[in-house]
Scaffold this motif. Structure first.
Motif, PDB file in Angstrom:
ATOM      1  N   SER A 218      46.905  24.760  31.339  1.00 44.63           N
ATOM      2  CA  SER A 218      47.857  25.036  30.306  1.00 44.63           C
ATOM      3  C   SER A 218      48.098  26.677  29.803  1.00 44.63           C
ATOM      4  O   SER A 218      49.139  26.954  29.795  1.00 44.63           O
ATOM      5  N   ALA A 219      46.846  27.179  29.366  1.00 47.33           N
ATOM      6  CA  ALA A 219      47.000  28.607  29.130  1.00 47.33           C
ATOM      7  C   ALA A 219      47.283  29.348  30.311  1.00 47.33           C
ATOM      8  O   ALA A 219      47.752  30.743  30.089  1.00 47.33           O
ATOM      9  N   SER A 220      47.073  29.042  31.326  1.00 50.68           N
ATOM     10  CA  SER A 220      47.334  29.806  32.617  1.00 50.68           C
ATOM     11  C   SER A 220      48.655  29.728  33.316  1.00 50.68           C
ATOM     12  O   SER A 220      48.785  30.378  34.362  1.00 50.68           O
ATOM     13  N   SER A 221      49.202  28.683  32.909  1.00 51.70           N
ATOM     14  CA  SER A 221      50.335  28.138  33.483  1.00 51.70           C
ATOM     15  C   SER A 221      51.351  29.206  33.903  1.00 51.70           C
ATOM     16  O   SER A 221      52.315  29.291  34.717  1.00 51.70           O
ATOM     17  N   ASP A 222      51.708  30.175  32.947  1.00 52.20           N
ATOM     18  CA  ASP A 222      52.586  31.087  33.304  1.00 52.20           C
ATOM     19  C   ASP A 222      52.258  32.117  34.424  1.00 52.20           C
ATOM     20  O   ASP A 222      52.990  32.591  35.221  1.00 52.20           O
ATOM     21  N   ALA A 223      50.910  32.574  34.494  1.00 53.31           N
ATOM     22  CA  ALA A 223      50.529  33.239  35.672  1.00 53.31           C
ATOM     23  C   ALA A 223      50.531  32.509  36.912  1.00 53.31           C
ATOM     24  O   ALA A 223      51.011  33.322  37.849  1.00 53.31           O
ATOM     25  N   MET A 224      50.345  31.325  36.824  1.00 53.62           N
ATOM     26  CA  MET A 224      50.434  30.438  38.128  1.00 53.62           C
ATOM     27  C   MET A 224      51.717  30.141  38.699  1.00 53.62           C
ATOM     28  O   MET A 224      51.920  30.072  39.899  1.00 53.62           O
ATOM     29  N   ASN A 225      52.680  29.960  37.682  1.00 54.54           N
ATOM     30  CA  ASN A 225      53.976  29.494  37.880  1.00 54.54           C
ATOM     31  C   ASN A 225      55.207  30.746  37.923  1.00 54.54           C
ATOM     32  O   ASN A 225      56.231  30.547  38.368  1.00 54.54           O
ATOM     33  N   GLY A 226      54.843  31.875  37.452  1.00 55.76           N
ATOM     34  CA  GLY A 226      55.822  32.852  36.983  1.00 55.76           C
ATOM     35  C   GLY A 226      55.464  34.095  37.747  1.00 55.76           C
ATOM     36  O   GLY A 226      56.187  34.664  38.109  1.00 55.76           O
ATOM     37  N   GLY A 227      54.375  34.717  36.921  1.00 56.74           N
ATOM     38  CA  GLY A 227      53.888  36.000  37.586  1.00 56.74           C
ATOM     39  C   GLY A 227      52.717  36.235  36.778  1.00 56.74           C
ATOM     40  O   GLY A 227      52.317  35.755  35.697  1.00 56.74           O
ATOM     41  N   LEU A 228      52.092  37.424  37.276  1.00 55.19           N
ATOM     42  CA  LEU A 228      50.974  38.045  36.813  1.00 55.19           C
ATOM     43  C   LEU A 228      50.708  39.124  36.961  1.00 55.19           C
ATOM     44  O   LEU A 228      51.144  39.989  38.014  1.00 55.19           O
ATOM     45  N   ASP A 229      50.249  40.143  35.982  1.00 58.61           N
ATOM     46  CA  ASP A 229      49.914  41.556  36.051  1.00 58.61           C
ATOM     47  C   ASP A 229      48.482  41.757  35.227  1.00 58.61           C
ATOM     48  O   ASP A 229      48.452  41.473  34.193  1.00 58.61           O
ATOM     49  N   THR A 230      47.691  42.068  36.228  1.00 55.43           N
ATOM     50  CA  THR A 230      46.250  42.194  35.668  1.00 55.43           C
ATOM     51  C   THR A 230      45.504  43.590  36.384  1.00 55.43           C
ATOM     52  O   THR A 230      45.812  43.852  37.509  1.00 55.43           O
ATOM     53  N   ASP A 231      44.813  44.145  35.449  1.00 55.61           N
ATOM     54  CA  ASP A 231      43.891  45.321  35.940  1.00 55.61           C
ATOM     55  C   ASP A 231      42.640  44.558  36.246  1.00 55.61           C
ATOM     56  O   ASP A 231      42.158  43.644  35.214  1.00 55.61           O
ATOM     57  N   PHE A 232      41.834  45.115  37.461  1.00 56.33           N
ATOM     58  CA  PHE A 232      40.716  44.387  37.414  1.00 56.33           C
ATOM     59  C   PHE A 232      39.643  45.504  37.802  1.00 56.33           C
ATOM     60  O   PHE A 232      39.959  46.517  38.475  1.00 56.33           O
ATOM     61  N   ASP A 233      38.334  45.187  37.614  1.00 57.15           N
ATOM     62  CA  ASP A 233      37.226  46.063  37.960  1.00 57.15           C
ATOM     63  C   ASP A 233      36.070  45.237  38.519  1.00 57.15           C
ATOM     64  O   ASP A 233      35.954  43.931  38.050  1.00 57.15           O
ATOM     65  N   MET A 234      35.675  45.644  39.716  1.00 52.61           N
ATOM     66  CA  MET A 234      34.782  44.803  40.333  1.00 52.61           C
ATOM     67  C   MET A 234      33.326  45.908  40.829  1.00 52.61           C
ATOM     68  O   MET A 234      33.453  46.959  41.133  1.00 52.61           O
ATOM     69  N   ILE A 438      24.444  39.012  47.959  1.00 51.44           N
ATOM     70  CA  ILE A 438      25.622  39.550  47.055  1.00 51.44           C
ATOM     71  C   ILE A 438      25.313  39.167  45.619  1.00 51.44           C
ATOM     72  O   ILE A 438      25.305  38.011  45.175  1.00 51.44           O
ATOM     73  N   LYS A 439      25.441  40.179  44.714  1.00 49.86           N
ATOM     74  CA  LYS A 439      25.528  40.080  43.332  1.00 49.86           C
ATOM     75  C   LYS A 439      26.686  40.760  42.902  1.00 49.86           C
ATOM     76  O   LYS A 439      26.762  41.980  43.059  1.00 49.86           O
ATOM     77  N   MET A 440      27.795  39.873  42.043  1.00 50.95           N
ATOM     78  CA  MET A 440      28.857  40.609  41.632  1.00 50.95           C
ATOM     79  C   MET A 440      29.561  40.395  40.250  1.00 50.95           C
ATOM     80  O   MET A 440      29.140  39.379  39.864  1.00 50.95           O
ATOM     81  N   ASP A 441      29.838  41.354  39.636  1.00 48.78           N
ATOM     82  CA  ASP A 441      30.380  41.280  38.418  1.00 48.78           C
ATOM     83  C   ASP A 441      31.834  41.641  38.532  1.00 48.78           C
ATOM     84  O   ASP A 441      32.344  42.471  39.052  1.00 48.78           O
ATOM     85  N   MET A 442      32.888  40.964  37.796  1.00 51.02           N
ATOM     86  CA  MET A 442      34.229  41.407  38.194  1.00 51.02           C
ATOM     87  C   MET A 442      35.055  40.843  36.626  1.00 51.02           C
ATOM     88  O   MET A 442      34.688  39.930  36.210  1.00 51.02           O
ATOM     89  N   SER A 443      35.752  41.847  36.330  1.00 52.36           N
ATOM     90  CA  SER A 443      36.531  41.712  34.949  1.00 52.36           C
ATOM     91  C   SER A 443      37.909  41.774  35.393  1.00 52.36           C
ATOM     92  O   SER A 443      38.418  42.534  36.283  1.00 52.36           O
ATOM     93  N   MET A 444      38.868  40.743  34.866  1.00 52.65           N
ATOM     94  CA  MET A 444      40.331  41.059  34.757  1.00 52.65           C
ATOM     95  C   MET A 444      40.985  40.980  33.592  1.00 52.65           C
ATOM     96  O   MET A 444      40.895  40.155  33.054  1.00 52.65           O
ATOM     97  N   ASP A 445      41.492  42.021  32.981  1.00 48.43           N
ATOM     98  CA  ASP A 445      42.374  42.259  31.854  1.00 48.43           C
ATOM     99  C   ASP A 445      43.825  41.931  32.103  1.00 48.43           C
ATOM    100  O   ASP A 445      44.492  42.544  32.875  1.00 48.43           O
ATOM    101  N   ILE A 446      44.276  41.000  31.464  1.00 46.64           N
ATOM    102  CA  ILE A 446      45.697  40.442  31.524  1.00 46.64           C
ATOM    103  C   ILE A 446      46.898  41.181  30.733  1.00 46.64           C
ATOM    104  O   ILE A 446      46.544  41.369  29.732  1.00 46.64           O
TER     105      ILE A 446
END
Length: 523
Positions: A218-234, A438-446
Motif C-alpha cells: 500500500s505504501a509502495s502503490s504510487d511507485a508501482m502504478n504511477g511512477g518512481l524517481d529514485t537515486d541509488f548507490d550500490m 557476491i556480497k552487495m549493499d544497495m540503497s535507494m532514496d525515493i
C-alpha cells in the motif's frame, strides 16, 4: 571478453536494482506452509514437487480453497451430490462431485473427468479465479484468464515455461491466499479462517506475512502504478574465479574485485511510458557511464566507455532486444509486485521507529529462479555467436523499507549474499567459466512517486537513428549490397565475417528493419 563481461555484469546489477520480481523455482517452503493449514498435502513419496499435478489433484485443491472439504464429504455420503464420470477414484469422488454439482468443473467428455491427465497452468488459474468468486464467461474469458489473474493479484503463469509442476501449483496457490475475493469482503485465507475451514492458529504465520506485506504494498502503490524517481548507490564485493580461453589464450585467474554503481532511475508508468536512467559503474578497472531515455515511443541510449561515446536512438516497436530488456523489467515490476513475490518471502516484519514504520523483508532461495528469466531475456539480446548459462544460489537477501507516518515510501536498502555461476561461450572470442561470490549493499532514496515524478530530457538532436537510413547516406545507399545473418540480427559488408551463413539485402532494407551493424566488418 573483459569488456563484454563488464557490460553483462552491469546489466545484471541494474536488473537487481530495478526489480524484485522473480520466477517460480523451488517452492518447497510454500508447500510446507500450505501443508500446515491442510490445503496442500503430499503422498507417501512426499510433496513430489517435480512432477505435473493431475486434474484430480487440482480438483481436490479447489474444494479446499472453497473451504468445502468437509461439506463435500458429508454431502457425497448423504447422496445429495454426484458426478457422471467413470475415471474418478473413490477418494477423489466427493471433491469432483461437489465441483460438478456446483457447476465449477466439467469433464473431458460426458463420462470422463480426465482424472490422471495433467492440469495446465491455465486450467489451474481458472480454478483459482473461480475460488475467488469470478465467473468465466462473465468476469473474464477463459483464453485471457492468465492476464486477468495478474490484475487480481495472482501470478502471471506465463512465467512457468514448459510443464506446469506441483512446485508451481504450490506457488500460485500460496499467492492466491493473499488475493481479495471478488466481493472485496476479505482476502482468501482470511475468509477460510473466518468460515472455520482453516484453523486460525495454524494459519497465523501466513496471515501475519500477508497482512504485513499488504501494508508495505500500500505504501509502495504510487511507485508501482504511477511512477518512481529514485537515486541509488550500490557497492559490491566479488570473489571471482575465471577459467577457459580468451582470444585463443588460456584463462585461469582468481581475484577479488569491487564494483560500484550509482545513478538515478525515473519512470512514469502512464499510457505512454517514459523513463530516464543515468548511471555510472566501475568494474575491472573500467568505468561505464550510461544514459537511457524512453519518450514518445523512442528509446535513446548514450554510453561512454574507454574514451568512446555512442549516441543512438531506436523506435520502441523496432528496437534491439538488448534495449528492450529494461522495458520488460519495468513491466514486471508493475504487474508482479502486487503480491506476486509472496511465496519468495521467508519472513517480513514491521517495527515503529521515530514516527516511521520500518519493514524488514527476507527472501528465500526461490528468488534464485529470476536468473533463468534473465538468461532468456539476455540470450535474445546477445550476439548470435555468444551462448550463456547461469545459476544463482541466494544465501541472504534482506530488504529494509522505511515508510513515513503518512504512508509514503521514503527509502529502501538491500543486502545480498549470493553465489553466481556463469558459463559463457563467446565463439571466436573464447569460452569462459565464471564463479562469483557476491556480497552487495544497495540503497535507494525515493525522490518522488506517482504523479509527482517529472523527467527532464537532454537534447536528442545528435543521436543516430538506427531504425531508418542515415540522412547523410549517399543517394545510392539503398542499392548498396549488405549481408544479413539468418537470424536477422546484424548486417555485414563482408559475407565471410565470422564464418556465418548470410543472405543478400540492401542497406536500406537492413536499416529499416532496425538491424545493427557488425562491429568487426562494418565499424
Amino acid at each position: 571478453m573483459k569488456r563484454f563481461l563488464t557490460s553483462l555484469v552491469t546489466v545484471l546489477l541494474l536488473t537487481m536494482a530495478l526489480t524484485v520480481a522473480a520466477s517460480a523455482s523451488d517452492f518447497d517452503a510454500a508447500a510446507k506452509d500450505l501443508s500446515a493449514i491442510g490445503v496442500f498435502r503430499g503422498t507417501e513419496a512426499g510433496f513430489e514437487l517435480d512432477r505435473a499435478p493431475t486434474r484430480s489433484e487440482a480438483a481436490i485443491m479447489l474444494v479446499r480453497l472453497y473451504g468445502a472439504e468437509e461439506q463435500a464429504a458429508a454431502d457425497y455420503e448423504a447422496g445429495t451430490i454426484s458426478h457422471p464420470f467413470t475415471d474418478v477414484s473413490d477418494f477423489t469422488a466427493p471433491y469432483v462431485a461437489w465441483l460438478y454439482t456446483n457447476g465449477l468443473t466439467n469433464g473431458t467428455s460426458a463420462t470422463t473427468f480426465g482424472s490422471a491427465a495433467p492440469c495446465s497452468a491455465q486450467q489451474y488459474t481458472v480454478f483459482l479465479l473461480r475460488a475467488l468468486g469470478y465467473e468465466d464467461g462473465k468476469d473474464f474469458d477463459y483464453a485471457q484468464a492468465p492476464e486477468f489473474a495478474v490484475t487480481k493479484g495472482l501470478f502471471d503463469t506465463s512465467m512457468f515455461g514448459g510443464t506446469f509442476l506441483r512446485d508451481d501449483l504450490a506457488a500460485v496457490t500460496y499467492q492466491a491466499l493473499a488475493a481479495d475475493l471478488k466481493d472485496g469482503s476479505a482476502y482468501l485465507l482470511k475468509s477460510l479462517v473466518e468460515s472455520g475451514a482453516v484453523d486460525a492458529q495454524a494459519a497465523q504465520p501466513i496471515t501475519q506475512k500477508i497482512e504485513t506485506y499488504r501494508a508495505l504494498l500500500s505504501a509502495s502503490s504510487d511507485a508501482m502504478n504511477g511512477g518512481l524517481d529514485t537515486d541509488f548507490d550500490m557497492d559490491m564485493q566479488m570473489d571471482l574465479a575465471l577459467s577457459g580461453t580468451d582470444s585463443g589464450e588460456p584463462l585461469d585467474e582468481q581475484m577479488q574485485l569491487g564494483m560500484t554503481a550509482s545513478g538515478r532511475v525515473q519512470m512514469i508508468l502512464a499510457e505512454e511510458p517514459q523513463m530516464a536512467i543515468n548511471m555510472e559503474t566501475t568494474i575491472l578497472g573500467e568505468t561505464m557511464n550510461m544514459g537511457e531515455w524512453m519518450k514518445d515511443g523512442w528509446i535513446y541510449v548514450q554510453t561512454e566507455m574507454n574514451g568512446e561515446t555512442s549516441k543512438v536512438k531506436y523506435q520502441a516497436e523496432g528496437m534491439d532486444a538488448f534495449m528492450a530488456l529494461y522495458q520488460e523489467l519495468l513491466d514486471q515490476s508493475v504487474s508482479q509486485m502486487n503480491g506476486a513475490m509472496l511465496p519468495m518471502i521467508d519472513s517480513i516484519t514491521a517495527k515503529t521507529s521515530g514516527g516511521n514504520t520500518v519493514y524488514t523483508l527476507k527472501l528465500n532461495n526461490a528468488v534464485s529462479g529470476m536468473v533463468q528469466d534473465l538468461v532468456g531475456m539476455l540470450g535474445d539480446a546477445l550476439p548470435e555467436e555468444v551462448g550463456l548459462d547461469m545459476a544463482l544460489e541466494l544465501k541472504d537477501c534482506t530488504y529494509t523499507y522505511t515508510v513515513s507516518s503518512g504512508g509514503r515510501l521514503k527509502d529502501c536498502t538491500a543486502v545480498v549474499d549470493a553465489a553466481l555461476t556463469m558459463n559463457l561461450d563467446g565463439g571466436e572470442e573464447g569460452t569462459m567459466a565464471v564463479n562469483l561470490g557476491i556480497k552487495m549493499d544497495m540503497s535507494m532514496d525515493i525522490n518522488a512517486m506517482g504523479k509527482n515524478v517529472r523527467i527532464t530530457y537532454p537534447d536528442f538532436s545528435g543521436f543516430v537513428d538506427l531504425t531508418v537510413p542515415e540522412t547523410s547516406a549517399p543517394a545510392d545507399s539503398e542499392m548498396k549490397t549488405v549481408y544479413v545473418t539468418e537470424t536477422g540480427k546484424r548486417y555485414h559488408y563482408d559475407n565471410n565475417c565470422n564464418g556465418g551463413t548470410y543472405y543478400e539485402s540492401t542497406l536500406e532494407e537492413a536499416l529499416s528493419r532496425g538491424l545493427t551493424p557488425c562491429e568487426k566488418c562494418v565499424l
